[in-house]
Each structure stands twice: as structure tokens, then as C-alpha cells.
Design an enzyme around this catalytic site. Structure first.
Site, mmCIF file in Angstrom:
data_model
loop_
_atom_site.group_PDB
_atom_site.id
_atom_site.type_symbol
_atom_site.label_atom_id
_atom_site.label_comp_id
_atom_site.label_asym_id
_atom_site.label_seq_id
_atom_site.Cartn_x
_atom_site.Cartn_y
_atom_site.Cartn_z
ATOM 1 N N LYS A 113 50.425 36.348 45.361
ATOM 2 C CA LYS A 113 50.098 35.485 46.494
ATOM 3 C C LYS A 113 50.846 34.155 46.457
ATOM 4 O O LYS A 113 50.999 33.500 47.482
ATOM 5 C CB LYS A 113 48.589 35.283 46.593
ATOM 6 C CG LYS A 113 47.900 36.569 47.018
ATOM 7 C CD LYS A 113 46.436 36.414 47.291
ATOM 8 C CE LYS A 113 45.831 37.717 47.769
ATOM 9 N NZ LYS A 113 45.891 38.794 46.716
HETATM 10 C C1 LIG Z 1 46.013 40.156 47.019
HETATM 11 C C2 LIG Z 1 46.483 41.060 45.956
HETATM 12 C C3 LIG Z 1 46.833 42.403 46.225
HETATM 13 C C4 LIG Z 1 46.708 43.021 47.599
HETATM 14 O O1 LIG Z 1 47.595 42.476 48.529
HETATM 15 P P1 LIG Z 1 47.301 42.681 50.096
HETATM 16 O O2 LIG Z 1 48.342 41.877 50.775
HETATM 17 O O3 LIG Z 1 45.923 42.154 50.329
HETATM 18 O O4 LIG Z 1 47.412 44.120 50.366
HETATM 19 C C5 LIG Z 1 47.272 43.185 45.180
HETATM 20 N N1 LIG Z 1 47.350 42.702 43.924
HETATM 21 C C6 LIG Z 1 47.031 41.426 43.625
HETATM 22 C C7 LIG Z 1 47.115 40.973 42.223
HETATM 23 C C8 LIG Z 1 46.596 40.564 44.629
HETATM 24 O O5 LIG Z 1 46.275 39.308 44.318
#
Ligand SMILES: *Cc1c(COP(=O)(O)O)cnc(C)c1O
Length: 532
Positions: A113
Site C-alpha cells: 500500500k
Molecule cells: C491490501 C493488501 C492486499 C490486497 O490488495 P487489494 O488492492 O485490496 O486487492 C494484499 N496484500 C497485502 C499485504 C495488503 O496490504
């Protein structure tokens, strides 16, 4: 380039407005008025580009230069990714000739993120500074109050994205004692004056409810200019398209020359943000095969690709007649299951609505474009209403076929996740995957059984294994020669638990009490009523 809502409406917004607004007033998500195609010479021109160069080139296709000049964009992008520890920002690791890992966890909080939130924070600051520079002497400056709830992962990425940003305050609620010690420390050891951690004695759902109530409180929302950083913000999706290009060029240099293989991206998925960015890259013209959606046992997406039904509760005969285990029984009641990959524990995927819009638009392929555009908005609006009232919607078969043209989906259990972590640790060279990445690696293995020999897989790795130590340790407990401190723990995490913390405790899940905290921290002298 203008942006409009997936649920229709004829008031297109600028990029700036779409980013500052987040969610459209009619409940829809903002999408660009068209998906730009790549410049004719992109392959030649972009092949030696750095991450920052690629980001500037791609973002320029979605942001008019009269909104943000190329020079300004470069400054923003440069600043955003200077916080990453790896020179490539999102490096690619080769596992074997047919499999690569695209590592998205080299940012400040060690999870994917960061790629989006580092940019979002700088965009907020840029837009606010520009608005304030246009004010007359004596006029009050504009500011933004970001409020969010977290069960761990998003909160720290948002805090690191917004720390120290001018005219922005951030309040992150977390359920006291219910986030992992590392995640709690990551959030609460950020002591910038504009960062406020609120530990609420309650559950994550109660934190989320408080945030929802605050956003729905119109006078409060307008007074404090509440902003959201959740995954529906368009800028987050846009920022994430870049690493698909990074991976494409990296793998091209290594293998594509020899026997023109096809790339298959495999994406661990929760709210559908990461994989949706891949869909935009594909739609722009980046050569790739079907995108592979990898879910944990919160599998609304893999069920959709099987059945064409997007439903909170699994209504297939298999699920209702004979639940396999206790967690499946939970799903029959429409509850989120707690898995070893918690950042993907969702009941519905908020960004899926954006894909639904493209499917609705494409499946109505007759008539003038303005009619098709508004009918797609109306179709999505109807689907989302069904979702709200019945918790389910079933799309026509031609819509499902369109979805299957660009995607496939696999569900991965916790047992498979643990097994995969172990297998990749034991193989040579050894690779330690976090549980989210392991969901991707498991799905990659499942689909590779039917892959042709020309397919090369790129699995997106979304977190550093140290962030999810419990699952990794559980998987590798019995493995010879595994030592968490030596093999996994990064330098940055050492001593983290002992660092100085700043956190405000709220003793019950009360909207009033949280409101008081926000009011006391955001000086009301700086506040002016405004709609963005
Ligand atoms: C948020 C997140 C995901 C999922 O991503 P999306 O965009 O919500 O599909 C997968 N792995 C980690 C570690 C995350 O923080």
C-alpha cells in the site's frame, strides 16, 4: 482528462477533484472518461526508464498538463518514491525460468500500500498548497482531516503517507490490543504533530462504524473537510499501474527476447485495487495474458468467476448443503473469515465496482456512445442497489464471459498458504514469502498446471514476511535451519517495540468521544467551511 462516477451522473470532475473527493456523492467510484492508449513508440522509448520515469510517463496520460505540469509531476513522483529502500522501487526477483516475483514491499511500512499512499500524501499536500496560494491575504487556508479505521495494515501505510504533510491531519482508529504488536508499533511510533493514533477499546467493526458515522455527519464533515484514503481513491489505482510496466520491461530483458512468451500476472486480492491497476495496464495496451486473481477463503471474487453471482453468502448447493468446515459455515451467514492473510479478509471488494462498469459498458455495444455511457452507469447503479438490499447480484452470461476474457480466479486455503511458504523456503534458492504473497504463489501453481509452455508468471508480492511473523513462523517452525531473527527480521524492525509512542486512548467505542478528540486536535481557527 475528466473523471465520472461508476453510477452515472453528468458532472465530470478534474483529477484534483476526483482525488480530493474520493467517493462520488451518488455512492459510485470515479473512473477516467476513457482509458488512454500507450504512445506508439512506448516500447522503444520506455524500455530503459526508471520507476520514476515510468510513473511520470503513465500518470501524464491520466492527468492533464494544465492540472499538473510534467515538471511538477516529476517532483511529486520523485519525492514519493525516494522513501523506498530499493533503487528499483519495486524490484523483480527470479524464482525460475517461468516464475518471477514483483516485490512491492520496499516502502516505509514494508507492504504494497506504500506504493499508492506515498504518492497520495504528496498529491493532497500539492493540491492544498496550490489552493492556499491562490487565497487573498487574510483568507483562511484550506485543510484536510483524514479519518480512517484500520485492523493493521492500511493504517500504518496511510500514516507514513501523510506524516508531516502541510495542511493535512490524520486520525487513525484501531481496536486497542487487537492489532499485531509490530503493526501497532509501526503506527504509534510516528510522532509527527499531524498524526493522531486513536486506540479504541472495542472491535475493528466498531472503529469502522464510528468513522462511517463521522463521514455521514454533514456539519462535522464540512467543518473539518474529512478526507478518506481508503482503496477506492482513484490516485491509488493509478499509482499502482506503474509496477506492471516495471515488471514487463524487467522480464522482457531477461526472457521475452528469446521465445516471445506471454506474461501472466498473479495478484493476491482483497479489495480488488491491486489487480484492477493491472486491468488498466492491460487495457492501455501492455501485453499480457489473463490476470489471475488469488483470494484466500474470503472468496467472493473466485465464486463470481465461477458462477456469475457476486454474493456475500455463498448460495451454491455445495456451500449450503455441506459446509466443509467451521469457517465455511461462517460464510453461510455472510461473515468475514479471519485468515492468515488478514489484509485480504473482505466480504465484498470495493474496487470491483469499477470493473463492473467496464463490463456493463462493453456488453452494451450498440448505440451512440453517450447513451452507452449513461446506460452503463444505470446498470451498475442497479447492480449495486441489489447488492445493498439482497447482498447479491447475478450478471448476464455475456457479462461473465467478458470478465473471463481478461481474468481468472483461484481460491487458496490457509493450509495451502502454509504449505507454500514452507515449499518456497526449502527450495533452492530459498525464498521466504509472507502469507499474502504465498496466496499468490499457491494460485500461480494451480493455474500453471494448464499453462502453455510460453507463459511466464509474475506473482505480485505484497508484504515483507516480517510483517506477518505469526504465519511465517507457524509455517517454518519445523523447517531445518530457519531462524526468524536472522532470516526475516529487517534492521528497521529491531528496537521498534521499544521506541517512543504517541497514542490517544478512547475507553469505549463512542462516536462522541472520537469527535471530541478530533475537535481538540484540529484547531478550529484553521477551519473554514468548504465543499470539495
Ligand atoms: C491490501 C493488501 C492486499 C490486497 O490488495 P487489494 O488492492 O485490496 O486487492 C494484499 N496484500 C497485502 C499485504 C495488503 O496490504
Amino acid at each position: 482528462m475528466k473523471y465520472f462516477s461508476t453510477r452515472g451522473g453528468d458532472n465530470p470532475l478534474t483529477f484534483e477533484e476526483a482525488v480530493l473527493t474520493g467517493l462520488a456523492p451518488n455512492g459510485g467510484l470515479y473512473i477516467p472518461e476513457r482509458i488512454p492508449s500507450l504512445p506508439e513508440s512506448w516500447q522503444e522509448e520506455w524500455k530503459s526508464y526508471s520507476f520514476v520515469d515510468l510513473s511520470v510517463a503513465i500518470l501524464s496520460l491520466y492527468v492533464s498538463p494544465d492540472e499538473i505540469s510534467t515538471d511538477e509531476l516529476r517532483t511529486l513522483v520523485n519525492r514519493s518514491y525516494s522513501t523506498f529502500r530499493h533503487p528499483d522501487v519495486t524490484p523483480v526477483t527470479k524464482l525460475n525460468d517461468k516464475k518471477f516475483v514483483l516485490e512491492l514491499f520496499h516502502g516505509p511500512t514494508f507492504a504494497f500500500k506504500d506504493v499508492a499512499l506515498q504518492l497520495l500524501g504528496n498529491l493532497f499536500e500539492f493540491f492544498l498548497a496550490r489552493r492556499n496560494a491562490r487565497k487573498l491575504p487574510g483568507e483562511r487556508p484550506e485543510s484536510l482531516t483524514v479519518v480512517g479505521a484500520t485492523s493493521g495494515d492500511t493504517g500504518s501505510a496511510a500514516i507514513y503517507g501523510l506524516r508531516g504533510k502541510k495542511n493535512v491531519s490524520i486520525f487513525i482508529l484501531h481496536p486497542k490490543g487487537r492489532v499485531s504488536p509490530v503493526q501497532e508499533a509501526q503506527m504509534t511510533t510516528v510522532t509527527d504533530p499531524n498524526v493522531h493514533n486513536i486506540a479504541v477499546r472495542g472491535t475493528f467493526d466498531e472503529c469502522q462504524d464510528i468513522v462511517k458515522t463521522l463521514f455521514a455527519n454533514k456539519p462535522f464533515n464540512e467543518k473539518y473537510h474529512l478526507g478518506a484514503v481508503n482503496s477506492i481513491n482513484w490516485a491509488r489505482i493509478l499509482a499502482q499501474t506503474v509496477y506492471y510496466f516495471v515488471a514487463y520491461f524487467h522480464v522482457s530483458r531477461q526472457v521475452l527476447k528469446t521465445d516471445s512468451p506471454e506474461l501472466q500476472f498473479v495478484v493476491p486480492t482483497g479489495n480488488f485495487g491491486d489487480v484492477l491497476a493491472g486491468y488498466y495496464a492491460k487495457s492501455m495496451g501492455l501485453p499480457m495474458g489473463k490476470l489471475v486473481i488469488a483470494t484466500n477463503s474470503n472468496d467472493i471474487l473466485s465464486r463470481f468467476w465461477r458462477s456469475g453471482r457476486y454474493e456475500k453468502v455463498d448460495s451454491s448447493p455445495r456451500a449450503t448443503v455441506l459446509p466443509e468446515d467451521a469457517s465455511d459455515l461462517k460464510k453461510v451467514h455472510g461473515e468475514v473469515q479471519a485468515t492468515l492473510s488478514p489484509a485480504m479478509d473482505i466480504l465484498v471488494s470495493s474496487n470491483f465496482e469499477r470493473l463492473l462498469w467496464y463490463l456493463a459498458y462493453e456488453s452494451s455495444n450498440t448505440g451512440p456512445d453517450n447513451v452507452r455511457l449513461s446506460s452503463a452507469g444505470a446498470t451498475v447503479d442497479g447492480w449495486m442497489r441489489n447488492m445493498k438490499t439482497d447482498g447479491r447480484v447475478e450478471v448476464p452470461v455475456e457479462v461473465l464471459e467478458l470478465a473471463r476474457r481478461d481474468f481468472m480466479a483461484e481460491r487458496v486455503s490457509d493450509d495451502q498458504t502454509l504449505e507454500t511458504i514452507k515449499q518456497y523456503f526449502t527450495r533452492s534458492p530459498s525464498y521466504i514469502a509472507d502469507p499474502h504473497t504465498a496466496v499468490g504463489l499457491s494460485a500461480a501453481r494451480i493455474v500453471s498446471a494448464t499453462n502453455t509452455s510460453s507463459i511466464v508468471q509474475v506473482v505480485l508480492s505484497t508484504a515483507h514476511p516480517a510483517k506477518f511473523s505469526e504465519a511465517v513462523t507457524k509455517a517454518l517452525l519445523t523447517s531445518q535451519g530457519f531462524n526468524f531473527e536472522r532470516d526475516v527480521l529487517p534492521q528497521e524492525f529491531r528496537g521498534l517495540l521499544e521506541k517512543e509512542r504517541r497514542v490517544i486512548e478512547v475507553n469505549e467505542p463512542s462516536e462522541e468521544m472520537v469527535k471530541e478528540v478530533i475537535e481538540s486536535k484540529v484547531g478550529s481557527a484553521d477551519i473554514e467551511v468548504r465543499n470539495i
